[in-house]
Design a protein around this motif. Structure first.
Motif, mmCIF file in Angstrom:
data_model
loop_
_atom_site.group_PDB
_atom_site.id
_atom_site.type_symbol
_atom_site.label_atom_id
_atom_site.label_comp_id
_atom_site.label_asym_id
_atom_site.label_seq_id
_atom_site.Cartn_x
_atom_site.Cartn_y
_atom_site.Cartn_z
ATOM 1 N N CYS A 81 -21.479 6.225 -2.399
ATOM 2 C CA CYS A 81 -21.983 7.594 -2.540
ATOM 3 C C CYS A 81 -23.507 7.615 -2.500
ATOM 4 N N GLY A 84 -26.643 20.271 0.209
ATOM 5 C CA GLY A 84 -25.960 20.755 -0.985
ATOM 6 C C GLY A 84 -26.949 21.041 -2.093
ATOM 7 N N GLU A 135 -26.565 16.597 -6.231
ATOM 8 C CA GLU A 135 -25.175 16.480 -5.808
ATOM 9 C C GLU A 135 -24.888 15.072 -5.287
ATOM 10 N N HIS A 149 -22.750 12.781 -2.818
ATOM 11 C CA HIS A 149 -22.049 12.880 -1.539
ATOM 12 C C HIS A 149 -21.331 11.564 -1.248
ATOM 13 N N ILE A 175 -11.065 15.025 -2.249
ATOM 14 C CA ILE A 175 -12.529 14.952 -2.283
ATOM 15 C C ILE A 175 -13.147 15.401 -0.967
ATOM 16 N N SER A 227 -14.297 18.035 0.334
ATOM 17 C CA SER A 227 -15.502 18.869 0.348
ATOM 18 C C SER A 227 -16.758 18.097 -0.060
ATOM 19 N N ARG A 228 -16.582 16.881 -0.589
ATOM 20 C CA ARG A 228 -17.727 16.102 -1.050
ATOM 21 C C ARG A 228 -18.074 14.968 -0.093
ATOM 22 N N ASN A 255 -19.773 13.604 3.038
ATOM 23 C CA ASN A 255 -20.878 14.116 3.843
ATOM 24 C C ASN A 255 -21.820 12.969 4.179
#
Length: 225
Positions: free
Chosen positions: A179, A189, A193, A195, A215, A217-218, A220
């Motif tokens: 992440c 975002g 946040e 990602h 997950i 939507s997270r 990216n």
């Protein structure tokens, strides 16, 4: 108020919040996840995931969110990362990089031959450099410095996930998540946040979304290479 006095005042508030939280933890721990985060003061490691109770997350912090160390001349997964995976039945490992990472920047400069650091910091850079060197070679030539660092932040997270995946000491049933924490508006975002850019070595965002819809939507990624 001195810095230490301020810290201790904050600890007083901490004790009020967690006073009733240690009963089931007296004899041991079974954290749900181990997080490996850059020790940059701008990234509040446990708080970034909303965890404010003891026993939930085993936190490892160092410059460059590294999962490796050198032992008897060989590069191995660091003991502070392995401990919860081996001894507390923890089944999720999260490597959390961040935008504007100073350790990645220093390693980028070192690979260009333009850095001089005290031995301790140089050692950390030496652990990062072999994994980032190929990423530097892949960078598009028309990038400015900030854009290059942002891409290498992701590349470093991917490299640390690979080190975990390749280790014979990390069980195959451990979920490995890579992440990036963004406080510089790179991902579009909210500031702060997290990602998701890598799950179990998979870097393709669409594949990760399909495999892990909870997950989606997270997920990216900034750099597809």
């Amino acid at each position: 108020m001195s810095t230490l006095a301020s810290l201790l005042a904050g600890n007083r508030e901490h004790t009020k919040r967690v006073a009733g939280s240690f009963g089931h933890l007296q004899e041991g721990q079974q954290p749900d996840a181990v997080t490996v985060c850059c020790s940059d003061s701008r990234v509040l490691q446990a708080d970034a995931f909303g965890t404010d109770q003891p026993g939930e997350v085993f936190t490892v912090g160092n410059i460059g969110n590294r999962v490796v160390q050198v032992h008897d001349g060989a590069t191995v997964v660091s003991g502070d990362v392995l401990y919860p995976l081996v001894h507390t039945d923890t089944k999720t490992a999260v490597v959390l990089g961040h935008t504007g990472c100073g350790a990645v920047t220093a390693t980028y400069d070192a690979l260009a031959g333009d850095v001089s650091e005290p031995p301790g910091i140089e050692h950390c850079i030496d652990l990062l450099a072999p994994r980032l060197e190929a990423g530097v070679e892949r960078l598009p030539h028309d990038l400015d410095r900030a854009a290059a660092i942002d891409r290498l932040v992701e590349y470093n997270v991917d490299a640390q996930i690979s080190a975990l995946s390749d280790s014979p000491h990390v069980s195959e049933d451990v979920t490995l998540a890579g992440c990036v924490y963004d406080f510089q508006d790179r991902y579009g975002g909210d500031r702060g946040e997290v990602h998701v850019i890598n799950v179990d070595g998979e870097r393709n965002s669409e594949t990760i979304r399909e495999t892990h819809p909870e997950i989606a939507s997270r997920v990216n990624r900034y750099w597809d290479y």
